[in-house]
Design a protein around this motif. Structure first.
Motif, PDB file in Angstrom:
ATOM      1  N   LEU A 134     105.777  17.235 -48.761  1.00 22.21           N
ATOM      2  CA  LEU A 134     104.775  16.284 -48.270  1.00 22.21           C
ATOM      3  C   LEU A 134     104.865  16.125 -46.748  1.00 22.21           C
ATOM      4  O   LEU A 134     103.877  16.301 -46.045  1.00 22.21           O
ATOM      5  CB  LEU A 134     104.945  14.933 -48.977  1.00 22.21           C
ATOM      6  N   ILE A 135     106.066  15.838 -46.221  1.00 20.00           N
ATOM      7  CA  ILE A 135     106.175  15.555 -44.775  1.00 20.00           C
ATOM      8  C   ILE A 135     106.099  16.838 -43.938  1.00 20.00           C
ATOM      9  O   ILE A 135     105.292  16.934 -43.013  1.00 20.00           O
ATOM     10  CB  ILE A 135     107.475  14.771 -44.469  1.00 20.00           C
ATOM     11  N   LEU A 136     106.939  17.833 -44.266  1.00 21.39           N
ATOM     12  CA  LEU A 136     106.988  19.059 -43.450  1.00 21.39           C
ATOM     13  C   LEU A 136     105.631  19.777 -43.370  1.00 21.39           C
ATOM     14  O   LEU A 136     105.176  20.112 -42.267  1.00 21.39           O
ATOM     15  CB  LEU A 136     108.072  19.998 -43.998  1.00 21.39           C
ATOM     16  N   PRO A 137     104.940  19.990 -44.499  1.00 24.30           N
ATOM     17  CA  PRO A 137     103.613  20.627 -44.387  1.00 24.30           C
ATOM     18  C   PRO A 137     102.650  19.810 -43.528  1.00 24.30           C
ATOM     19  O   PRO A 137     101.834  20.360 -42.800  1.00 24.30           O
ATOM     20  CB  PRO A 137     103.108  20.679 -45.841  1.00 24.30           C
ATOM     21  N   PHE A 138     102.782  18.476 -43.592  1.00 21.47           N
ATOM     22  CA  PHE A 138     101.900  17.613 -42.824  1.00 21.47           C
ATOM     23  C   PHE A 138     102.205  17.751 -41.325  1.00 21.47           C
ATOM     24  O   PHE A 138     101.299  17.907 -40.508  1.00 21.47           O
ATOM     25  CB  PHE A 138     102.075  16.165 -43.290  1.00 21.47           C
ATOM     26  N   ILE A 139     103.502  17.729 -40.963  1.00 24.59           N
ATOM     27  CA  ILE A 139     103.880  17.820 -39.546  1.00 24.59           C
ATOM     28  C   ILE A 139     103.488  19.180 -38.970  1.00 24.59           C
ATOM     29  O   ILE A 139     102.908  19.289 -37.897  1.00 24.59           O
ATOM     30  CB  ILE A 139     105.405  17.604 -39.358  1.00 24.59           C
ATOM     31  N   LEU A 140     103.836  20.256 -39.704  1.00 26.86           N
ATOM     32  CA  LEU A 140     103.596  21.594 -39.169  1.00 26.86           C
ATOM     33  C   LEU A 140     102.193  22.129 -39.496  1.00 26.86           C
ATOM     34  O   LEU A 140     101.844  23.244 -39.103  1.00 26.86           O
ATOM     35  CB  LEU A 140     104.656  22.571 -39.694  1.00 26.86           C
ATOM     36  N   ARG A 141     101.443  21.342 -40.212  1.00 20.33           N
ATOM     37  CA  ARG A 141     100.091  21.734 -40.637  1.00 20.33           C
ATOM     38  C   ARG A 141     100.097  23.086 -41.350  1.00 20.33           C
ATOM     39  O   ARG A 141      99.264  23.956 -41.113  1.00 20.33           O
ATOM     40  CB  ARG A 141      99.145  21.799 -39.436  1.00 20.33           C
ATOM     41  N   PHE A 142     101.099  23.252 -42.170  1.00 20.61           N
ATOM     42  CA  PHE A 142     101.260  24.499 -42.892  1.00 20.61           C
ATOM     43  C   PHE A 142     101.657  24.160 -44.327  1.00 20.61           C
ATOM     44  O   PHE A 142     102.639  23.458 -44.552  1.00 20.61           O
ATOM     45  CB  PHE A 142     102.349  25.343 -42.210  1.00 20.61           C
ATOM     46  N   THR A 143     100.848  24.620 -45.288  1.00 15.63           N
ATOM     47  CA  THR A 143     101.004  24.109 -46.661  1.00 15.63           C
ATOM     48  C   THR A 143     101.701  25.084 -47.610  1.00 15.63           C
ATOM     49  O   THR A 143     101.776  24.838 -48.800  1.00 15.63           O
ATOM     50  CB  THR A 143      99.610  23.796 -47.243  1.00 15.63           C
ATOM     51  N   GLU A 144     102.211  26.193 -47.089  1.00 17.77           N
ATOM     52  CA  GLU A 144     102.693  27.251 -47.994  1.00 17.77           C
ATOM     53  C   GLU A 144     104.210  27.356 -48.079  1.00 17.77           C
ATOM     54  O   GLU A 144     104.743  28.391 -48.467  1.00 17.77           O
ATOM     55  CB  GLU A 144     102.133  28.630 -47.553  1.00 17.77           C
ATOM     56  N   PHE A 145     104.928  26.300 -47.715  1.00 18.20           N
ATOM     57  CA  PHE A 145     106.381  26.410 -47.688  1.00 18.20           C
ATOM     58  C   PHE A 145     106.999  26.704 -49.044  1.00 18.20           C
ATOM     59  O   PHE A 145     108.095  27.217 -49.121  1.00 18.20           O
ATOM     60  CB  PHE A 145     107.013  25.125 -47.138  1.00 18.20           C
ATOM     61  N   TYR A 146     106.280  26.332 -50.114  1.00 19.98           N
ATOM     62  CA  TYR A 146     106.887  26.490 -51.431  1.00 19.98           C
ATOM     63  C   TYR A 146     107.303  27.941 -51.702  1.00 19.98           C
ATOM     64  O   TYR A 146     108.197  28.181 -52.476  1.00 19.98           O
ATOM     65  CB  TYR A 146     105.957  25.971 -52.539  1.00 19.98           C
ATOM     66  N   VAL A 147     106.665  28.917 -51.060  1.00 21.96           N
ATOM     67  CA  VAL A 147     107.078  30.308 -51.288  1.00 21.96           C
ATOM     68  C   VAL A 147     108.420  30.610 -50.622  1.00 21.96           C
ATOM     69  O   VAL A 147     109.072  31.595 -50.943  1.00 21.96           O
ATOM     70  CB  VAL A 147     106.025  31.344 -50.808  1.00 21.96           C
ATOM     71  N   ALA A 148     108.815  29.750 -49.673  1.00 22.51           N
ATOM     72  CA  ALA A 148     110.056  30.003 -48.942  1.00 22.51           C
ATOM     73  C   ALA A 148     111.247  29.243 -49.528  1.00 22.51           C
ATOM     74  O   ALA A 148     112.388  29.487 -49.157  1.00 22.51           O
ATOM     75  CB  ALA A 148     109.889  29.601 -47.472  1.00 22.51           C
ATOM     76  N   LEU A 149     110.974  28.316 -50.445  1.00 17.58           N
ATOM     77  CA  LEU A 149     112.050  27.431 -50.906  1.00 17.58           C
ATOM     78  C   LEU A 149     112.668  27.958 -52.195  1.00 17.58           C
ATOM     79  O   LEU A 149     112.777  27.265 -53.190  1.00 17.58           O
ATOM     80  CB  LEU A 149     111.503  26.017 -51.103  1.00 17.58           C
TER      81      LEU A 149
ATOM     82  N   SER B 111      98.562  34.060 -48.679  1.00 20.31           N
ATOM     83  CA  SER B 111      98.509  34.604 -47.332  1.00 20.31           C
ATOM     84  C   SER B 111      99.192  33.634 -46.381  1.00 20.31           C
ATOM     85  O   SER B 111      98.860  32.452 -46.339  1.00 20.31           O
ATOM     86  CB  SER B 111      97.054  34.799 -46.904  1.00 20.31           C
ATOM     87  N   LEU B 112     100.149  34.142 -45.602  1.00 17.25           N
ATOM     88  CA  LEU B 112     100.877  33.265 -44.676  1.00 17.25           C
ATOM     89  C   LEU B 112     100.262  33.309 -43.286  1.00 17.25           C
ATOM     90  O   LEU B 112     100.709  32.627 -42.375  1.00 17.25           O
ATOM     91  CB  LEU B 112     102.350  33.689 -44.610  1.00 17.25           C
ATOM     92  N   THR B 113      99.269  34.144 -43.100  1.00 20.58           N
ATOM     93  CA  THR B 113      98.690  34.298 -41.758  1.00 20.58           C
ATOM     94  C   THR B 113      97.381  33.524 -41.607  1.00 20.58           C
ATOM     95  O   THR B 113      96.854  33.414 -40.510  1.00 20.58           O
ATOM     96  CB  THR B 113      98.370  35.785 -41.472  1.00 20.58           C
TER      97      THR B 113
ATOM     98  N   ASP C 268      97.994  32.289 -38.231  1.00 21.90           N
ATOM     99  CA  ASP C 268      98.117  33.699 -37.887  1.00 21.90           C
ATOM    100  C   ASP C 268      99.544  34.174 -38.180  1.00 21.90           C
ATOM    101  O   ASP C 268     100.148  33.692 -39.114  1.00 21.90           O
ATOM    102  CB  ASP C 268      97.736  33.890 -36.405  1.00 21.90           C
ATOM    103  N   TRP C 269     100.114  35.078 -37.348  1.00 18.95           N
ATOM    104  CA  TRP C 269     101.457  35.581 -37.666  1.00 18.95           C
ATOM    105  C   TRP C 269     102.537  34.529 -37.442  1.00 18.95           C
ATOM    106  O   TRP C 269     103.676  34.700 -37.873  1.00 18.95           O
ATOM    107  CB  TRP C 269     101.745  36.878 -36.915  1.00 18.95           C
ATOM    108  N   ASN C 270     102.182  33.422 -36.757  1.00 15.30           N
ATOM    109  CA  ASN C 270     103.143  32.313 -36.652  1.00 15.30           C
ATOM    110  C   ASN C 270     103.488  31.773 -38.031  1.00 15.30           C
ATOM    111  O   ASN C 270     104.581  31.276 -38.272  1.00 15.30           O
ATOM    112  CB  ASN C 270     102.568  31.163 -35.823  1.00 15.30           C
ATOM    113  N   GLY C 271     102.507  31.842 -38.945  1.00 19.90           N
ATOM    114  CA  GLY C 271     102.739  31.381 -40.317  1.00 19.90           C
ATOM    115  C   GLY C 271     103.863  32.167 -40.976  1.00 19.90           C
ATOM    116  O   GLY C 271     104.715  31.609 -41.660  1.00 19.90           O
ATOM    117  N   VAL C 272     103.882  33.483 -40.727  1.00 20.72           N
ATOM    118  CA  VAL C 272     104.947  34.339 -41.286  1.00 20.72           C
ATOM    119  C   VAL C 272     106.285  33.958 -40.659  1.00 20.72           C
ATOM    120  O   VAL C 272     107.291  33.788 -41.353  1.00 20.72           O
ATOM    121  CB  VAL C 272     104.637  35.837 -41.027  1.00 20.72           C
ATOM    122  N   VAL C 273     106.279  33.797 -39.332  1.00 26.25           N
ATOM    123  CA  VAL C 273     107.522  33.484 -38.619  1.00 26.25           C
ATOM    124  C   VAL C 273     108.084  32.133 -39.098  1.00 26.25           C
ATOM    125  O   VAL C 273     109.273  32.019 -39.424  1.00 26.25           O
ATOM    126  CB  VAL C 273     107.285  33.477 -37.083  1.00 26.25           C
TER     127      VAL C 273
END
Ligand code: SF4
Ligand code: SF4
Ligand code: SF4
Length: 379
Positions: free
Chosen positions: A101-116, A138-140, A144-149
């Motif tokens: 909830l918090i991290l995706p909101f702060i980083l405006r990136f909603t796909e972290f679940y694939v990394a956890l 898609s992480l980009t 863009d490629w920052n999503g992958v990083v």
């Protein structure tokens, strides 16, 4: 009588929460895995949002509600709940709130679940830099490629946290405090599962039928082989540029593995076999179990006298035979123990304790310092 009715009310509510969780998971998984493939670009966007809302929002909220109802159930039926289990619930809830909830909101990136996910589970570190995606995600797309990083950084930090914690606290650290996949759901919903009891003599038993355990063991071998093969194929491509299996086929295999073994079968087993069924064949859990054993993880028995009531065996979702060891006064050492502490909490004589080399050292140091304080305070 009143207390029993009240505790049953909590179980009923917990069951409704499970139904809601399962139905929304099946719909989200079906839309993402099957319908999305041939959908128009507009429908694809809607489906992806539905999946994101399920992964980040619905999973977090239903699990936290599940913890609340489980705490209420245990308090009304047993009178109190152990600190050991409350720590698990609090830690799982914080993980959900922060990571989904918090991290995706702060980083405006909603796909972290694939990394956890701990390492053997995911080919993410190889696949993402090649395709910019993982599974169907898609992480980009947004960054863009920052999503992958960003995703890779989250993945590597998560691996480090999981590994270091396991060295100190054994498998308890990840499987009973951090895992936002099956671990959290199993502990949040476990009191209401399986939906159909399969032990007629002990209907409240959480132990899985021996024949089913054999099937789950075969799944465990299968999953390890498939995960290693997938990672080898991705790894060869990533490091040497050698294509053993074309990327398209690799992605399809991964998607099928995820949909069949990590979503649909996991849900089916969870409902009808046992809340932690997936943990029997989870590749990450297998590896963490081995690290836990090296860290000296065990259930110490013999703190008091075992009265052979069998309650510890009944509550263990990993079907571990604790009682026979307790009767012999021997420690329970197995890579299958997820460190949930339910057996410790349930034992009416206080005979059991979960420990690791680190925890034993910590408790000994604490006891010595208490002794020293008592000695100094003596008149
Ligand atoms: S065994 Fe796997 S799914 Fe189960 S709690 Fe551990 S890491 Fe999570
Ligand atoms: S042995 Fe105890 S701590 Fe380990 S999984 Fe079973 S109930 Fe949980
Ligand atoms: S719950 Fe405690 S007393 Fe009962 S069988 Fe297990 S170890 Fe023995």
């Amino acid at each position: 009588m009143v207390k029993q009715a009240e505790s049953q009310r909590y179980i009923k509510l917990l069951r409704y929460t499970v139904y809601f969780f399962i139905i929304s998971g099946l719909i989200a998984g079906f839309l993402m895995g099957v319908v999305r493939k041939n959908a128009s670009p507009e429908v694809k966007v809607i489906i992806e949002w539905i999946f994101i809302i399920f992964e980040n929002g619905i999973r977090s909220i239903t699990t936290i509600v599940g913890f609340y109802l489980t705490i209420r159930f245990i308090k009304t039926s047993k009178g109190k709940i152990s600190k050991f289990r409350l720590i698990s619930f609090a830690s799982f809830s914080i993980s959900f709130i922060f990571l989904y909830l918090i991290l995706p909101f702060i980083l405006r990136f909603t796909e972290f679940y694939v990394a956890l996910m701990p390492f053997p589970w995911a080919s993410l570190p190889f696949q993402a830099p090649i395709t910019g995606a993982h599974l169907t995600v898609s992480l980009t797309k947004i960054l863009d490629w920052n999503g992958v990083v960003i995703t890779l950084w989250v993945f590597y930090i998560y691996q480090l946290i999981a590994l270091i914690g396991t060295i100190f606290l054994g498998r308890r650290w990840h499987c009973s405090m951090l895992c936002t996949f099956v671990g959290a759901h199993a502990e949040a919903f476990g009191e209401a599962l399986p939906l159909i009891p399969h032990n007629k003599k002990r209907p409240r038993s959480k132990a899985v039928h021996p024949k089913m355990r054999t099937i789950l063991f075969l799944f465990q071998i299968f999953m390890i082989v498939v995960c290693l093969a997938l990672m080898a194929a991705w790894g060869m491509y990533f490091f040497a540029g050698t294509v053993i299996i074309p990327v398209k086929i690799l992605i399809s295999i991964e998607r099928m593995k995820y949909l069949i073994f990590e979503l649909y079968l996991m849900i089916f087993f969870m409902l009808f076999v046992g809340a932690r069924s997936y943990c029997y064949y989870c590749p990450a859990g297998t590896l963490l179990g081995v690290i836990g054993r090296i860290a000296g993880q065990q259930i110490t028995t013999g703190l008091t006298k075992c009265n052979s009531c069998g309650l510890c065996n009944d509550v263990c979702k990993m079907s571990i035979d604790i009682m026979s060891k307790a009767k012999a006064g021997e420690p329970v050492r197995t890579i299958n123990c997820v460190g949930c502490g339910v057996c410790v909490e349930t034992c009416p004589t206080g005979n059991l304790q979960f420990t690791t080399i680190f925890l034993t050292g910590y408790r000994n140091r604490k006891a010595r310092s208490l002794l020293r304080t008592d000695y100094r305070n003596e008149p």
